[in-house]
Scaffold this motif. Structure first.
Motif, PDB file in Angstrom:
ATOM      1  N   VAL A 164     -33.415 -28.822   8.098  1.00  0.00           N
ATOM      2  CA  VAL A 164     -33.384 -27.357   8.045  1.00  0.00           C
ATOM      3  C   VAL A 164     -32.073 -26.832   8.627  1.00  0.00           C
ATOM      4  O   VAL A 164     -31.435 -25.935   8.065  1.00  0.00           O
ATOM      5  CB  VAL A 164     -34.597 -26.767   8.788  1.00  0.00           C
ATOM      6  CG1 VAL A 164     -34.478 -25.252   8.881  1.00  0.00           C
ATOM      7  CG2 VAL A 164     -35.887 -27.141   8.073  1.00  0.00           C
ATOM      8  N   LEU A 165     -31.647 -27.397   9.743  1.00  0.00           N
ATOM      9  CA  LEU A 165     -30.387 -26.972  10.356  1.00  0.00           C
ATOM     10  C   LEU A 165     -29.193 -27.305   9.462  1.00  0.00           C
ATOM     11  O   LEU A 165     -28.253 -26.521   9.359  1.00  0.00           O
ATOM     12  CB  LEU A 165     -30.229 -27.651  11.720  1.00  0.00           C
ATOM     13  CG  LEU A 165     -31.299 -27.306  12.766  1.00  0.00           C
ATOM     14  CD1 LEU A 165     -31.076 -28.123  14.031  1.00  0.00           C
ATOM     15  CD2 LEU A 165     -31.288 -25.822  13.080  1.00  0.00           C
ATOM     16  N   LEU A 166     -29.241 -28.466   8.804  1.00  0.00           N
ATOM     17  CA  LEU A 166     -28.164 -28.841   7.896  1.00  0.00           C
ATOM     18  C   LEU A 166     -28.051 -27.863   6.738  1.00  0.00           C
ATOM     19  O   LEU A 166     -26.951 -27.418   6.383  1.00  0.00           O
ATOM     20  CB  LEU A 166     -28.402 -30.258   7.369  1.00  0.00           C
ATOM     21  CG  LEU A 166     -27.463 -30.743   6.256  1.00  0.00           C
ATOM     22  CD1 LEU A 166     -26.020 -30.785   6.743  1.00  0.00           C
ATOM     23  CD2 LEU A 166     -27.901 -32.111   5.735  1.00  0.00           C
ATOM     24  N   LEU A 167     -29.187 -27.512   6.141  1.00  0.00           N
ATOM     25  CA  LEU A 167     -29.168 -26.554   5.037  1.00  0.00           C
ATOM     26  C   LEU A 167     -28.652 -25.199   5.495  1.00  0.00           C
ATOM     27  O   LEU A 167     -27.943 -24.504   4.753  1.00  0.00           O
ATOM     28  CB  LEU A 167     -30.577 -26.425   4.444  1.00  0.00           C
ATOM     29  CG  LEU A 167     -31.137 -27.695   3.792  1.00  0.00           C
ATOM     30  CD1 LEU A 167     -32.577 -27.471   3.349  1.00  0.00           C
ATOM     31  CD2 LEU A 167     -30.286 -28.120   2.610  1.00  0.00           C
ATOM     32  N   GLY A 168     -28.999 -24.811   6.726  1.00  0.00           N
ATOM     33  CA  GLY A 168     -28.455 -23.566   7.272  1.00  0.00           C
ATOM     34  C   GLY A 168     -26.954 -23.634   7.457  1.00  0.00           C
ATOM     35  O   GLY A 168     -26.232 -22.673   7.169  1.00  0.00           O
ATOM     36  N   GLU A 169     -26.439 -24.779   7.915  1.00  0.00           N
ATOM     37  CA  GLU A 169     -24.999 -24.949   8.068  1.00  0.00           C
ATOM     38  C   GLU A 169     -24.275 -24.889   6.727  1.00  0.00           C
ATOM     39  O   GLU A 169     -23.107 -24.511   6.662  1.00  0.00           O
ATOM     40  CB  GLU A 169     -24.703 -26.288   8.748  1.00  0.00           C
ATOM     41  CG  GLU A 169     -24.993 -26.330  10.232  1.00  0.00           C
ATOM     42  CD  GLU A 169     -24.002 -25.500  11.028  1.00  0.00           C
ATOM     43  OE1 GLU A 169     -22.799 -25.520  10.700  1.00  0.00           O
ATOM     44  OE2 GLU A 169     -24.444 -24.816  11.964  1.00  0.00           O
ATOM     45  N   ARG A 170     -24.962 -25.251   5.657  1.00  0.00           N
ATOM     46  CA  ARG A 170     -24.370 -25.191   4.316  1.00  0.00           C
ATOM     47  C   ARG A 170     -24.420 -23.784   3.730  1.00  0.00           C
ATOM     48  O   ARG A 170     -24.047 -23.573   2.570  1.00  0.00           O
ATOM     49  CB  ARG A 170     -25.097 -26.151   3.369  1.00  0.00           C
ATOM     50  CG  ARG A 170     -24.981 -27.618   3.735  1.00  0.00           C
ATOM     51  CD  ARG A 170     -23.557 -28.103   3.770  1.00  0.00           C
ATOM     52  NE  ARG A 170     -23.498 -29.576   3.846  1.00  0.00           N
ATOM     53  CZ  ARG A 170     -22.382 -30.258   4.068  1.00  0.00           C
ATOM     54  NH1 ARG A 170     -21.234 -29.615   4.257  1.00  0.00           N
ATOM     55  NH2 ARG A 170     -22.393 -31.573   4.113  1.00  0.00           N
ATOM     56  N   GLY A 171     -24.877 -22.815   4.515  1.00  0.00           N
ATOM     57  CA  GLY A 171     -24.888 -21.431   4.058  1.00  0.00           C
ATOM     58  C   GLY A 171     -26.183 -20.983   3.414  1.00  0.00           C
ATOM     59  O   GLY A 171     -26.240 -19.871   2.873  1.00  0.00           O
ATOM     60  N   MET A 172     -27.227 -21.789   3.463  1.00  0.00           N
ATOM     61  CA  MET A 172     -28.494 -21.403   2.854  1.00  0.00           C
ATOM     62  C   MET A 172     -29.256 -20.462   3.786  1.00  0.00           C
ATOM     63  O   MET A 172     -29.379 -20.728   4.984  1.00  0.00           O
ATOM     64  CB  MET A 172     -29.358 -22.640   2.572  1.00  0.00           C
ATOM     65  CG  MET A 172     -28.745 -23.682   1.630  1.00  0.00           C
ATOM     66  SD  MET A 172     -28.522 -23.094  -0.043  1.00  0.00           S
ATOM     67  CE  MET A 172     -26.712 -22.950  -0.066  1.00  0.00           C
ATOM     68  N   SER A 173     -29.770 -19.364   3.239  1.00  0.00           N
ATOM     69  CA  SER A 173     -30.614 -18.468   4.013  1.00  0.00           C
ATOM     70  C   SER A 173     -31.974 -19.103   4.235  1.00  0.00           C
ATOM     71  O   SER A 173     -32.326 -20.111   3.601  1.00  0.00           O
ATOM     72  CB  SER A 173     -30.784 -17.137   3.285  1.00  0.00           C
ATOM     73  OG  SER A 173     -31.502 -17.328   2.078  1.00  0.00           O
ATOM     74  N   LEU A 174     -32.777 -18.483   5.103  1.00  0.00           N
ATOM     75  CA  LEU A 174     -34.100 -19.024   5.370  1.00  0.00           C
ATOM     76  C   LEU A 174     -34.947 -19.011   4.098  1.00  0.00           C
ATOM     77  O   LEU A 174     -35.706 -19.954   3.833  1.00  0.00           O
ATOM     78  CB  LEU A 174     -34.782 -18.219   6.482  1.00  0.00           C
ATOM     79  CG  LEU A 174     -36.125 -18.767   6.985  1.00  0.00           C
ATOM     80  CD1 LEU A 174     -35.964 -20.172   7.530  1.00  0.00           C
ATOM     81  CD2 LEU A 174     -36.714 -17.842   8.041  1.00  0.00           C
ATOM     82  N   ALA A 175     -34.806 -17.940   3.298  1.00  0.00           N
ATOM     83  CA  ALA A 175     -35.545 -17.870   2.037  1.00  0.00           C
ATOM     84  C   ALA A 175     -35.105 -18.989   1.088  1.00  0.00           C
ATOM     85  O   ALA A 175     -35.927 -19.596   0.389  1.00  0.00           O
ATOM     86  CB  ALA A 175     -35.347 -16.513   1.381  1.00  0.00           C
TER      87      ALA A 175
END
Length: 449
Positions: A45-56
């Motif tokens: 989840v943190l990796l996807l957030g670092e890639r610019g993905m929003s929570l949605a």
């Protein structure tokens, strides 16, 4: 001379391996299969957030994974029954290698979505396949009355240990890379941002998957099957899937296994949805709450593994597999009850009771699972074994998803926990009737032309 050599080679491939060897290989496969998901659990989840993905967007990516698993669960179970366990497990590992690389290195939504879909397809391919191989191998050595609980219990313990170890290692690696000379920053700079510290657990998981594929191809020998053609696969898979569904409809014991799987899915979905918020509320901050939840989840995997290891003992003490399932699932319901009655309090005593309840849920469900599956395998023919396990997994996932939606709509507090506890207790009470263990005949295997 050539004939003797050919005969020796053929004999070495087709002769059944010993039960202890099969058990050891099954445990190894379980560990290699579940270590990579554990590695990615703490950081994805943190990796996807670092890639610019929003929570949605992150929620959408996980939904793509779950929907892929649900859509392919039954067809891939049928594929395993038609083609064989080893090729399907190897294909699962190969797809997971690609998926881990895409998720670990991907920087766009489309690449990450492709990785999550491939991961879901690989999860569906692996669902129940290794267990079906183990049961097939043991029964080919010692017949349908062979002891299955011990191996299934050790496989469950290995799965839980791999998840727990992967969770701790996957959570620690990014932190360790940031210490001292900050190797993580250097790695990111050297790869132009393609490899972040949070990417390392996923890439390590890809490496473990390569080892998994090699081990499966080398160690999981199985009896030869009729040559599979495209026509036989296209005809055989639907027939096998329908046979598995019909078996669940006409066999009372299999039906109880499926209904219990649904109640277990609801319990696990409730825990995964509500416990993170409780840990954040307890600590007062997101960061410490996340760390507490990671430690708690690791403890849950350990309790599940201990429960799995104790499954044969539980069956002996309870007087049979069915009574063991009743007692162990009821114990899990008691754990949910403890989580419910302590949901509105933050006193140290109530917190300790909640932690004890959390551990009791996983301990009880861990001890119940091998006993349930032992009963299931004695009622399902080899030709439909992986399909039956896929139906069981699908029941758990679908009911868990529906209950998760219901629990998410309710106000936080004791009510969601108490409702889920009542559902799990109902699943336990399904096993009051006896008789399933006395009949070990299998349903007719579906024919494949």
């Amino acid at each position: 001379m050539t004939g003797h050599v050919t005969g020796a080679v053929t004999k070495s491939v087709t002769d059944p391996i010993g039960i202890r060897t099969a058990r050891r290989r099954y445990v190894t496969v379980c560990a290699l299969l579940w270590l990579p998901p554990g590695l990615g659990l703490a950081s994805m989840v943190l990796l996807l957030g670092e890639r610019g993905m929003s929570l949605a967007a992150v929620a959408g990516l996980f939904a793509a994974h779950s929907l892929t698993v649900a859509a392919l669960e039954l067809p891939t179970g049928g594929l395993s029954d038609v083609l064989g366990r080893r090729p399907v497990l190897a294909l699962s590992g190969a797809l997971n290698v690609v998926a881990c690389v895409l998720v670990g290195l991907g920087t766009t939504a489309w690449v990450l979505a492709a990785g999550m879909v491939l991961m879901g397809a690989a999860r569906a391919l692996a669902s129940g396949t290794a267990e079906a191989w183990y049961v097939d191998t043991v029964q080919s050595c010692s017949g349908p009355e062979a002891d299955l609980r011990t191996g299934l219990a050790r496989g469950g313990s290995a799965t839980s240990a791999a998840l727990a170890a992967g969770l701790l290692l996957g959570g620690a690696l990014p932190w360790l890379l940031g210490l001292g000379p900050d190797l993580g920053a250097r790695l990111s700079e050297a790869t132009n941002g393609s490899v972040l510290p949070l990417s390392v657990p996923m890439l390590l998981g890809a490496a473990v998957r390569v080892v998994f594929v090699c081990y499966v191809l080398a160690a999981l020998r199985e009896p030869p099957r009729p040559p599979a053609t495209l026509r036989s696969v296209l005809r055989g898979v639907p027939v096998t899937v329908l046979g598995g569904l019909r078996l669940g409809g006409r066999d009372a014991l299999v039906r109880r296994v499926l209904l219990t799987a649904g109640t277990v899915g609801s319990a696990l979905a409730t825990i995964e949805l509500l416990v993170p918020g409780r840990t954040v509320a307890l600590t007062g901050a997101t960061g410490p709450g996340t760390m507490v939840y990671a430690v708690l989840a690791c403890g849950g995997f350990v309790c599940f593994g201990v429960g799995s290891h104790l499954a044969p003992f539980a069956a002996r003490v309870a007087g049979g597999g069915e009574r063991a399932v009743l007692v162990c699932v009821a114990a899990g319901a008691g754990g949910l009850l403890l989580l419910g009655v302590t949901a509105s309090a933050t006193h140290p005593v109530t917190t300790a009771l909640a932690v004890a309840g959390f551990g009791l849920v996983y301990l009880g469900l861990g001890a119940a699972s091998p006993n349930e599956n032992d009963l299931l395998h004695r009622r399902v023919p080899s030709a439909g074994r992986a399909t039956a396990l896929s139906v069981q997994s699908l029941a758990q996932q679908l009911v868990g998803a529906l209950v998760g939606l219901l629990v998410g709509a309710l106000r936080p507090g004791p009510l969601p926990w108490l409702l889920t506890s009542a559902g799990l207790l109902a699943g336990a009470l399904l096993w009051r009737r006896r008789g399933g263990e006395r009949t070990t005949t299998s349903a007719p295997a579906p024919t494949v032309e």
